[in-house]
Design a protein around this motif. Structure first.
Motif, PDB file in Angstrom:
ATOM      1  N   THR A  25       0.700  -1.409   0.064  1.00 49.82           N
ATOM      2  CA  THR A  25       0.114  -0.047   0.189  1.00 49.82           C
ATOM      3  C   THR A  25       0.903   1.174   0.030  1.00 49.82           C
ATOM      4  O   THR A  25       0.246   2.557   0.128  1.00 49.82           O
ATOM      5  CB  THR A  25      -0.722   0.063   1.201  1.00 49.82           C
ATOM      6  OG1 THR A  25      -0.200   0.017   2.500  1.00 49.82           O
ATOM      7  CG2 THR A  25      -1.966  -1.258   1.106  1.00 49.82           C
ATOM      8  N   GLY A  26       2.263   1.065   0.041  1.00 48.42           N
ATOM      9  CA  GLY A  26       3.114   2.159   0.007  1.00 48.42           C
ATOM     10  C   GLY A  26       2.830   3.315  -1.346  1.00 48.42           C
ATOM     11  O   GLY A  26       2.283   2.993  -2.468  1.00 48.42           O
ATOM     12  N   ASN A  27       2.945   4.678  -1.076  1.00 48.56           N
ATOM     13  CA  ASN A  27       3.024   5.422  -2.204  1.00 48.56           C
ATOM     14  C   ASN A  27       3.968   6.577  -2.067  1.00 48.56           C
ATOM     15  O   ASN A  27       4.922   6.250  -1.212  1.00 48.56           O
ATOM     16  CB  ASN A  27       1.441   6.247  -1.835  1.00 48.56           C
ATOM     17  CG  ASN A  27       1.394   6.741  -0.419  1.00 48.56           C
ATOM     18  OD1 ASN A  27       2.517   7.161  -0.012  1.00 48.56           O
ATOM     19  ND2 ASN A  27       0.281   6.739   0.123  1.00 48.56           N
ATOM     20  N   VAL A  28       3.914   7.678  -2.663  1.00 48.60           N
ATOM     21  CA  VAL A  28       4.873   8.433  -2.935  1.00 48.60           C
ATOM     22  C   VAL A  28       5.546   9.000  -1.570  1.00 48.60           C
ATOM     23  O   VAL A  28       6.504   9.250  -1.272  1.00 48.60           O
ATOM     24  CB  VAL A  28       4.753   9.800  -4.281  1.00 48.60           C
ATOM     25  CG1 VAL A  28       5.929  10.527  -4.042  1.00 48.60           C
ATOM     26  CG2 VAL A  28       4.730   9.185  -5.381  1.00 48.60           C
ATOM     27  N   GLU A 256       2.579   0.187  -3.605  1.00 49.59           N
ATOM     28  CA  GLU A 256       1.641  -0.422  -4.568  1.00 49.59           C
ATOM     29  C   GLU A 256       1.832  -0.225  -6.007  1.00 49.59           C
ATOM     30  O   GLU A 256       2.448   0.650  -6.493  1.00 49.59           O
ATOM     31  CB  GLU A 256       0.248   0.463  -4.142  1.00 49.59           C
ATOM     32  CG  GLU A 256       0.099   1.703  -4.532  1.00 49.59           C
ATOM     33  CD  GLU A 256      -1.029   2.369  -4.021  1.00 49.59           C
ATOM     34  OE1 GLU A 256      -2.099   1.597  -3.605  1.00 49.59           O
ATOM     35  OE2 GLU A 256      -1.222   3.591  -4.193  1.00 49.59           O
ATOM     36  N   SER A 257       1.075  -0.969  -6.940  1.00 55.20           N
ATOM     37  CA  SER A 257       1.112  -1.113  -8.489  1.00 55.20           C
ATOM     38  C   SER A 257      -0.070  -1.503  -8.961  1.00 55.20           C
ATOM     39  O   SER A 257      -0.750  -2.567  -8.326  1.00 55.20           O
ATOM     40  CB  SER A 257       2.376  -1.910  -8.732  1.00 55.20           C
ATOM     41  OG  SER A 257       2.283  -1.949 -10.149  1.00 55.20           O
ATOM     42  N   PRO A 258      -0.631  -0.727  -9.815  1.00 58.84           N
ATOM     43  CA  PRO A 258      -0.228   0.265 -10.491  1.00 58.84           C
ATOM     44  C   PRO A 258      -0.285   1.616  -9.640  1.00 58.84           C
ATOM     45  O   PRO A 258      -0.934   1.609  -8.511  1.00 58.84           O
ATOM     46  CB  PRO A 258      -0.963   0.573 -11.940  1.00 58.84           C
ATOM     47  CG  PRO A 258      -2.448  -0.238 -11.463  1.00 58.84           C
ATOM     48  CD  PRO A 258      -1.970  -1.072 -10.358  1.00 58.84           C
ATOM     49  N   PRO A 259       0.502   2.642 -10.041  1.00 61.43           N
ATOM     50  CA  PRO A 259       1.603   2.711 -11.273  1.00 61.43           C
ATOM     51  C   PRO A 259       2.491   1.864 -11.077  1.00 61.43           C
ATOM     52  O   PRO A 259       2.833   1.565  -9.924  1.00 61.43           O
ATOM     53  CB  PRO A 259       1.701   4.117 -11.342  1.00 61.43           C
ATOM     54  CG  PRO A 259       1.528   4.591  -9.778  1.00 61.43           C
ATOM     55  CD  PRO A 259       0.421   4.088  -9.306  1.00 61.43           C
ATOM     56  N   MET A 265       9.118   5.463  -7.460  1.00 56.64           N
ATOM     57  CA  MET A 265      10.265   5.509  -6.708  1.00 56.64           C
ATOM     58  C   MET A 265      11.088   6.629  -7.242  1.00 56.64           C
ATOM     59  O   MET A 265      11.713   7.236  -6.430  1.00 56.64           O
ATOM     60  CB  MET A 265      10.985   4.105  -6.787  1.00 56.64           C
ATOM     61  CG  MET A 265      12.136   4.018  -5.671  1.00 56.64           C
ATOM     62  SD  MET A 265      11.341   4.050  -4.086  1.00 56.64           S
ATOM     63  CE  MET A 265      12.790   4.300  -3.217  1.00 56.64           C
ATOM     64  N   LYS A 266      10.919   6.568  -8.450  1.00 57.21           N
ATOM     65  CA  LYS A 266      12.002   7.834  -9.150  1.00 57.21           C
ATOM     66  C   LYS A 266      11.380   9.125  -8.705  1.00 57.21           C
ATOM     67  O   LYS A 266      12.059   9.926  -8.422  1.00 57.21           O
ATOM     68  CB  LYS A 266      11.998   7.706 -10.561  1.00 57.21           C
ATOM     69  CG  LYS A 266      12.681   6.516 -11.333  1.00 57.21           C
ATOM     70  CD  LYS A 266      12.662   6.436 -12.664  1.00 57.21           C
ATOM     71  CE  LYS A 266      13.554   5.289 -13.230  1.00 57.21           C
ATOM     72  NZ  LYS A 266      13.481   5.364 -14.973  1.00 57.21           N
ATOM     73  N   LYS A 267      10.103   9.317  -8.819  1.00 57.96           N
ATOM     74  CA  LYS A 267       9.450  10.519  -8.428  1.00 57.96           C
ATOM     75  C   LYS A 267       9.924  10.873  -6.700  1.00 57.96           C
ATOM     76  O   LYS A 267      10.106  11.980  -6.369  1.00 57.96           O
ATOM     77  CB  LYS A 267       8.192  10.476  -8.395  1.00 57.96           C
ATOM     78  CG  LYS A 267       7.289  11.705  -8.221  1.00 57.96           C
ATOM     79  CD  LYS A 267       5.697  11.491  -8.323  1.00 57.96           C
ATOM     80  CE  LYS A 267       4.962  12.702  -8.115  1.00 57.96           C
ATOM     81  NZ  LYS A 267       3.568  12.757  -8.391  1.00 57.96           N
TER      82      LYS A 267
END
Length: 461
Positions: A25-28, A256-259, A265-267
Motif C-alpha cells: 500500500t506504499g505511495n510517494v 503499490e502497483s499500478p502505477p 520510486m523515481k518521483k
C-alpha cells in the motif's frame, strides 16, 4: 478502481517463492518519508565541518555533485526492481542483494552481500554513537547554562549508548519494513525539525557576527599533508550523508502497483533528494558561515551554539527520536535477510519458524518469535559494543561513507543497468558510465584513506 490489489508476482528466491502474497500500500509520500528517514540522519550534522575543510568553493560544489550522483544511482537501481525472467515472467527483487544475484550472478552477489550488510551494520553503529553524543549534549547544555560556558561539564558516552541500545531492542519487535510507515513519518518530522533549528541558529549567528566567516580554501593546516587528510575526510563525511541505495529496493518493495513501482520510486527519490540537498546546503553553508575555522564536528552537539539552551536541548531530543527510527530503517534489511535464510535453512525448526501471540492490556496483539528475539537482541548489543569501542563521530562517518559509496551507490547499479539495457561495450553510453564509475571510485578511495587516518590519529592521541 481504488481497491488495493494483491501482488502475487514471484520473488527472486525460489522462482516462484511460495510466499503468501500481501497488499502493498506504499505511495510517494510514504516512500519520501522512508528515504528522508534513511538519508537525513547523522550525516547532516557533520556537513558544516565538511564544508569548513573544503572551503567555500569546493564544499557546496561537492554536496551538489553527490546529490546528482545519488539521484542518478537511484534511477538506475529503481529500474532493476523487476527482472524479466525467461521462465517466470517479471521477478520482483525485494532487496539490493537479490537484484545483484539475478543481474550479475552468485559470485558478485556474495561480494555485494558482505558490502551491503557491512554498510548497514556500520550505519546503525554510527547512529548509536550519534545518539549518545546528543544525549550528552543535552546534559552539557543545561550544565553550561547554570555554571557558565567555562565550566568543566563532562559526561561519558557508554551509559547513554547502552540506553539507546535498550530502546532498539524493544523497537526490534517491529516485524519488518512494511509495518514501519508510522516510525518513518515521525522520524522524518524530527529530522526536519532539528535540521531547521541548526539552520536557524546558523543564520542567527551570521547576523550577530555581522559578517560571513570562512575562506575559499577552508580551515588552514600546519602542512599540506594534514590539509589533504582533512579534505579527504570531509569528502568521506559528505559521501555518508547521501546514498540510500542499500535500502532503496526494500522501500520500493512496499509500493503499490499500478502505477509501476519504478516510476513512483523515481518521483519519490527526486523529491527526497531535492529536500535533503536544500537542507544540506543550508546547514553546511550557514554552519560554516557562522563559525569559520572554529566550525564544530557536529553542528548541534559541538557547542558552537550555547543559547538558547532549551532550543539546543529540544533539537538534540529530536535527533535522538530520529535516530531511533533511522536505526530500524537500516537494521530491518539485515533482520529480513537473516530471517529468510534461517527459515529456508531450518524449515522444520520451531525455534526459527513458530510465532506466539502476545496480548497486553490496552495494546494490540502482536506476535513473538524466539529466534527473532535472540538474533535481534544480539545484533543491537554488538552495534552498541562497537560504538562504545570507537566513539569517533566524524571519522567513523567518513569511513562508512567512503567504504560503501562507490561499490554500492555506483558500481553495482551501473553494472546492472548494462545488463538490463544490454549496453554494448565501447558504446558512448558505456564509456560515459564507465568513466563516471572510475571517477567515483577515486573519490571514494580518497575519502576512505583520509577517514582511516583520522581514526588512527584519534585512537593513538
Amino acid at each position: 478502481m481504488g481497491e488495493e490489489e494483491i501482488d502475487d508476482s514471484p520473488l527472486i528466491q525460489g522462482f516462484p517463492s511460495g510466499d503468501v502474497p500481501f497488499r502493498r500500500t506504499g505511495n510517494v509520500e510514504r516512500a519520501v518519508a522512508h528515504i528522508i528517514t534513511g538519508v537525513i540522519g547523522a550525516g547532516v550534522l557533520s556537513l558544516a565541518w565538511s564544508v569548513a575543510q573544503l572551503g567555500w568553493i569546493a564544499g557546496p560544489f561537492i554536496i551538489i555533485v553527490f546529490a546528482g550522483t545519488t539521484f542518478l544511482s537511484a534511477n538506475l537501481l529503481s529500474d532493476c526492481y523487476r527482472f524479466p525472467h525467461p521462465l517466470y515472467g517479471n521477478i520482483r527483487c525485494p532487496s539490493y542483494i537479490d537484484a545483484v544475484k539475478v543481474y550479475l550472478g552468485d559470485s558478485r552477489q556474495k561480494v555485494c552481500g558482505v558490502l551491503v550488510h557491512a554498510s548497514l551494520y556500520g550505519a546503525t553503529t554510527a547512529y548509536v554513537i550519534t545518539s549518545a553524543t546528543s544525549i550528552r549534549a543535552i546534559l552539557k547544555s543545561n550544565c553550561y547554562h547554570k555554571e557558565g560556558h567555562q565550566a568543566p561539564c563532562k559526561y561519558g558516552d557508554a551509559v547513554y549508548m547502552m540506553l539507546f541500545g535498550l530502546v532498539q531492542i524493544i523497537m526490534s519487535f517491529i516485524p519488518d519494513l512494511h509495518n514501519m510507515a508510522w516510525v518513518s513519518i515521525v522520524a522524518a518530522i524530527m529530522s526536519f525539525t532539528y535540521s531547521s533549528i541548526g539552520l536557524g541558529l546558523g543564520i542567527t549567528t551570521v547576523i550577530e557576527n555581522g559578517r560571513i566567516m570562512g575562506s575559499l580554501t577552508g580551515v588552514p593546516a600546519s602542512n599540506i599533508a594534514d590539509k589533504l587528510w582533512l579534505v579527504f575526510q570531509g569528502i568521506g563525511d559528505i559521501a555518508f550523508a547521501y546514498p540510500y541505495t542499500v535500502i532503496l529496493l526494500e522501500i520500493q518493495d512496499t509500493l503499490e502497483s499500478p502505477p509501476p513501482e519504478n516510476k513512483t520510486m523515481k518521483k519519490a527519490s527526486m523529491i527526497a533528494i531535492l529536500i535533503t540537498t536544500f537542507f544540506y546546503l543550508c546547514c553546511g553553508c550557514f554552519g560554516y558561515a557562522a563559525f569559520g575555522n572554529q566550525t564544530p564536528g557536529n553542528l548541534l552537539t559541538g557547542f558552537g551554539f550555547y543559547e538558547p539552551y532549551w532550543l539546543i536541548d529540544f533539537a538534540n531530543a529530536c535527533i535522538v527520536l530520529h535516530l531511533v527510527g533511522g536505526y530500524q530503517i537500516y537494521s530491518q534489511p539485515i533482520y529480513g535477510a537473516v530471517d529468510r535464510w534461517c527459515s529456508k535453512r531450518y524449515p522444520n525448526s520451531g525455534f526459527v519458524n513458530n510465532f506466539y501471540q502476545l496480548k497486553l492490556p490496552r495494546l494490540p496483539a502482536f506476535q513473538l518469535n524466539m529466534f527473532r528475539i535472540c538474533f535481534r537482541t544480539a545484533y543491537v548489543v554488538s552495534t552498541t559494543g562497537l560504538a562504545i569501542l570507537f566513539p569517533y563521530f566524524n571519522q567513523v562517518i567518513g569511513v562508512l561513507g567512503a567504504l560503501g559509496f562507490w561499490p554500492l551507490a555506483i558500481y553495482f547499479p551501473v553494472e546492472m543497468y548494462f545488463v538490463q539495457r544490454k549496453v554494448e561495450a565501447w558504446s558512448r553510453k558505456w564509456i560515459v558510465l564507465r568513466t563516471f564509475s572510475f571517477i567515483c571510485f577515486l573519490v571514494s578511495l580518497l575519502g576512505l584513506i583520509g577517514s582511516l587516518e583520522g581514526i588512527i590519529s584519534e585512537k593513538l592521541s
